[in-house]
Design a protein around this motif. Structure first.
Motif, mmCIF file in Angstrom:
data_model
loop_
_atom_site.group_PDB
_atom_site.id
_atom_site.type_symbol
_atom_site.label_atom_id
_atom_site.label_comp_id
_atom_site.label_asym_id
_atom_site.label_seq_id
_atom_site.Cartn_x
_atom_site.Cartn_y
_atom_site.Cartn_z
ATOM 1 N N ASP A 171 -4.485 -2.835 -5.054
ATOM 2 C CA ASP A 171 -3.794 -3.361 -3.917
ATOM 3 C C ASP A 171 -4.564 -4.377 -3.221
ATOM 4 O O ASP A 171 -5.921 -4.445 -3.046
ATOM 5 C CB ASP A 171 -3.785 -2.054 -2.870
ATOM 6 C CG ASP A 171 -3.101 -2.136 -1.516
ATOM 7 O OD1 ASP A 171 -2.025 -2.851 -1.652
ATOM 8 O OD2 ASP A 171 -3.429 -1.592 -0.642
ATOM 9 N N THR A 205 -4.178 -3.850 5.488
ATOM 10 C CA THR A 205 -4.875 -3.634 4.601
ATOM 11 C C THR A 205 -6.084 -4.736 4.624
ATOM 12 O O THR A 205 -5.399 -5.958 5.080
ATOM 13 C CB THR A 205 -4.486 -3.632 2.934
ATOM 14 O OG1 THR A 205 -3.557 -2.729 2.760
ATOM 15 C CG2 THR A 205 -5.468 -3.697 1.929
ATOM 16 N N SER A 259 0.770 -0.793 -0.009
ATOM 17 C CA SER A 259 0.021 -0.096 0.075
ATOM 18 C C SER A 259 0.947 1.111 -0.100
ATOM 19 O O SER A 259 0.558 2.232 -0.763
ATOM 20 C CB SER A 259 -1.010 0.067 1.075
ATOM 21 O OG SER A 259 -1.622 -1.126 1.270
ATOM 22 N N ASP A 304 -5.533 2.687 2.133
ATOM 23 C CA ASP A 304 -6.095 1.908 3.448
ATOM 24 C C ASP A 304 -7.519 3.118 3.768
ATOM 25 O O ASP A 304 -7.262 3.560 4.994
ATOM 26 C CB ASP A 304 -5.425 1.522 4.328
ATOM 27 C CG ASP A 304 -4.445 0.399 3.875
ATOM 28 O OD1 ASP A 304 -4.867 -0.042 2.964
ATOM 29 O OD2 ASP A 304 -3.387 0.298 4.457
#
Ligand code: GTP
Ligand code: MG
Lengths: 420, 267
Positions: free
Chosen positions: A87, A69, A19, A58
């Motif tokens: 992601d 995540t 991320s 996130d």
């Protein structure tokens, strides 16, 4: 300029920086809206956290609190071309979300932390990508800042990753990039701390990938529905592979209907041809090879047999109905031999029985754990023989869209597989 | 049409036809904004000229006058089977954003919709959300199951591998269907231009201001802009660094507002 979109998924073990890396790529390329930056800064202050680039992705409160995540995110990004960057969570608990994200990708980038090296989800993600048929185009060895930008560490981690790739049967001849997502080194901008590396940055690697859309020759048109439009029956669906032209002699299976394509309809006009990806409607007429004497009648009856779940192909290369096939699948729930469930192949939803589990496979190592076991556990992969209601499938290696299936239990997707 | 728009449209039509085949009682939500008008247009394309299910408009009583005019005109021209959903009790009690935006959105939008769904027994709602609108929307599935209390269980979304969408199961549940999840704001405008889809005049600049996203009048503010035509809007979007929903007050009231609204069933 026509824009072709590349869909890239970033995979790897929990906390290895997926991320952060995507967040950094978006940030450095000036792709994040000012409001989003202000919003994240506000959250960082409110929750008294250290700023993380991962917060751009996130977006769930739980993800920020838990610093990981949970669910997959897809963001669009414009580099030399348009990208969808996906992601996925690295935590084992969220493998379902990893599969969801990865299944839509054209390519994958593996992220491995230089200080931790290959870990459990590094291997599992590679195995699953291979099962889903998503090629890895680059491996980012991240957190180089945490290992003093050491070339030795980089090379050791690279060779460990290559070992895993080879053991699973993945092409390991891909670009390996030493990077620091947190500092933005070798992601969008070149690092000044690794003069021993002259290869591509991540963005250069992405921009250099050739989008070769595989196009199979065989026509496969997947039927979604049959509509009555101005007292004319229109079969609607999507061309999953090949090309369809007006006048073509076709066969629908499993309904076993022969017909000729009288017209191909979009909302505004009739077209003469439809190709892979097109959502169209088709009107059928009696085919030369139909046995009926009265052509007007047979045209009607031809269409009336066609239904959702049918697959149409050319008469000389027609789809084959099976009652038994072998698939390799990954399961989110346990499964027993003899158990009945549903399978979905394109728009066909059929009853099926687990006739035999040929092998149970460790989804981390890719190794066969057992032959002919009576059950597989959640998280395992397996080679399974299914007995099914009549359904059209193709080998995944031949016509991918017809070689992908989902396993359903009580309406819930519990696994994904490919026909082998 | 560019190959990009064509492939976006193909996928949207595929999703709409899947929903129409799989659900008994679908309905589409229409705010009269550019995205949901685009979805209506896609429905008309998918179903050869008509929208074969009801069109729900949630009326908070606080929409712009132009939105009501636009709605009534298009409803006539496109022969839409309209359902106007209003939370009359809340409207009579005088609720408004002044006493809290979360409460206002919940009462006038979410509750009105909840009542409408249970009255008509809809099992699917087609919605025009896009992933690029907001970080939380970037986490949505094409089919998003909602429980009987309307809640979005964002911690436990289904496996949506390839195009195997998973619908909600169980009494009183429904499924949100998102046919343009994969579109960008720019794609929507390029499509509107290409297809000559009617749009609300509020999107075009007057006296240096225009609306980029339309909601209720009290909670929506215009942006500085001179884009008075679709072409100018497209050019503006190619350059902007401002978020689409920057003018929407309810997103910003509290931390994780959008997530909270969505978890409660907000659109
Ligand atoms: N030192 C260093 N830390 C990094 C780097 N990249 C990421 N991190 C840190 O590693 C932690 C995890 O990063 P994330 O980006 O959240 O990792 P992830 O791979 O997305 O993790 P999951 O989503 O939970 O699988 C964060 O605290 C980051 O700040 C890097 O290049 N160097
Ligand atoms: Mg992450």
């Amino acid at each position: 300029m026509e824009e072709e979109e590349a869909k890239i998924v970033f995979v790897g073990h929990v906390d290895h920086g997926k991320s952060t890396l995507i967040g950094r790529l978006l940030y450095d390329s000036d792709s994040i809206h000012d409001e989003r930056i202000t919003e994240v800064q506000g959250l960082v202050e409110e929750f008294k956290r250290r700023f993380e680039f991962a917060y751009f992705l996130d977006a769930l409160e739980d993800e920020m609190r838990e610093e990981r995540t949970i669910d997959t995110t897809a963001l669009m990004f414009k580099g030399k071309r348009l990208y969808t960057l996906t992601d996925v969570p690295g935590h084992r608990e969220f493998i379902r979300n990893m599969l969801t994200g990865a299944s839509h990708a054209d390519f994958a980038v593996l992220v491995v932390s230089a200080d931790e090296g290959v870990r459990e989800q590094t291997k599992r993600h590679l195995f699953l990508l291979n099962l889903l048929g998503v090629p890895v185009i680059a491996v980012v060895i991240n957190k180089m800042d945490a290992v003093s930008y050491s070339r030795d560490v980089f090379e050791n981690v690279c060779s460990a990753v290559k070992d895993v790739m080879r053991s699973i049967g993945i092409n390991d001849d891909v670009i390996f990039i030493p990077a620091s997502a947190i500092n933005g080194e070798n992601i969008y901008k070149r690092s000044e701390n690794m003069d021993w590396y002259n290869g591509m940055t991540l963005i250069e690697a992405l921009d250099s990938v050739e989008l070769r859309r595989k196009s199979e020759k065989k026509l496969r048109f997947v039927v979604q529905d049959v509509y009555e439009i101005a007292s004319c029956r229109v079969v609607v669906g999507r061309v999953a592979s090949g090309v369809m032209n007006v006048g073509d002699e076709v066969v629908f299976e499993p309904s076993h209907t022969h017909a000729r394509i009288a017209s191909i309809k979009t909302a505004e006009r009739d077209v003469s041809t439809a190709e892979k990806g097109d959502s169209v409607g088709i009107v059928l007429e009696a085919s030369d090879s139909a046995d009926s004497a009265d052509s007007a009648d047979s045209a009607d009856s031809a269409v009336s047999a066609v239904r959702r779940g049918d697959v149409c192909g050319h008469a000389h290369d027609k789809p084959v109905t099976v009652r038994r096939f072998t698939g390799e699948a990954v399961l989110l729930e346990h499964l027993k031999t003899g158990e009945r469930l549903n399978l979905k192949v394109c728009t066909a939803l059929v009853d099926a029985e687990v006739s035999e589990i040929s092998t149970r496979i460790d989804s981390e190592s890719g190794e066969v754990l057992e032959r002919f076991p009576s059950e597989v556990k959640a998280g395992d992969a397996a080679v399974i023989v299914f007995e099914t209601e009549p359904v059209v499938v193709e080998r995944f290696s031949e016509i991918p869209p017809l070689g992908r299936f989902a396993l359903l239990r009580e309406g819930k997707n519990i696994g994904a597989g490919i026909v082998i | 049409m560019s190959s990009r728009l064509r492939s976006l449209e193909n996928r949207s039509i595929y999703i709409l036809r899947e929903a129409y085949a799989e659900f008994d009682r679908p309905a589409v939500l229409w705010s009269t904004g550019k995205d949901s008008t685009t979805v209506l247009h896609l429905c008309r394309k998918a179903f050869f000229g008509e929208v074969p299910f009801p069109v729900i408009h949630i009326d908070t009583g606080r929409k712009f006058r132009e939105m009501y005019e636009f709605r009534d005109r298009l409803a006539r021209e496109w022969n839409l089977n309209m359902i106007i959903a209003r939370n009359e009790d809340a409207l009579n009690s005088g609720i408004g954003p002044e006493k809290g935006k979360l409460a206002c959105c919940t009462a006038l939008k979410t509750q009105a919709l909840l009542k409408c769904i249970s009255e008509h027994d809809f099992d699917a709602l087609i919605l025009a959300i896009r992933r690029d609108e907001h970080g939380v929307r970037a986490k949505e599935r094409v089919y998003s199951p909602r429980d009987r209390n309307f809640r979005w269980d964002y911690r436990d979304q289904p496996l949506e591998v390839w195009d195997y969408f998973q619908r909600a199961t169980g009494e009183g549940t429904h499924t949100r269907v998102h046919p343009i999840l994969h579109w960008r704001e720019l794609d929507v405008w390029e499509f509107i231009k290409n297809e000559q889809i009617p749009v609300n005049p509020l999107y075009f600049a007057r006296n240096g201001k225009r609306y980029r996203s339309l909601g209720c009048e009290p909670c929506t503010s215009p942006i500085e802009s001179n884009a008075a035509t679709i072409d100018e809007i497209i050019e503006e979007l190619k350059r902007t660094k401002t978020a689409e929903r920057a003018g929407r007050a309810q997103d910003k009231e509290k931390a994780f507002m959008m997530m909270k609204l969505r978890a409660l069933g907000y659109m």
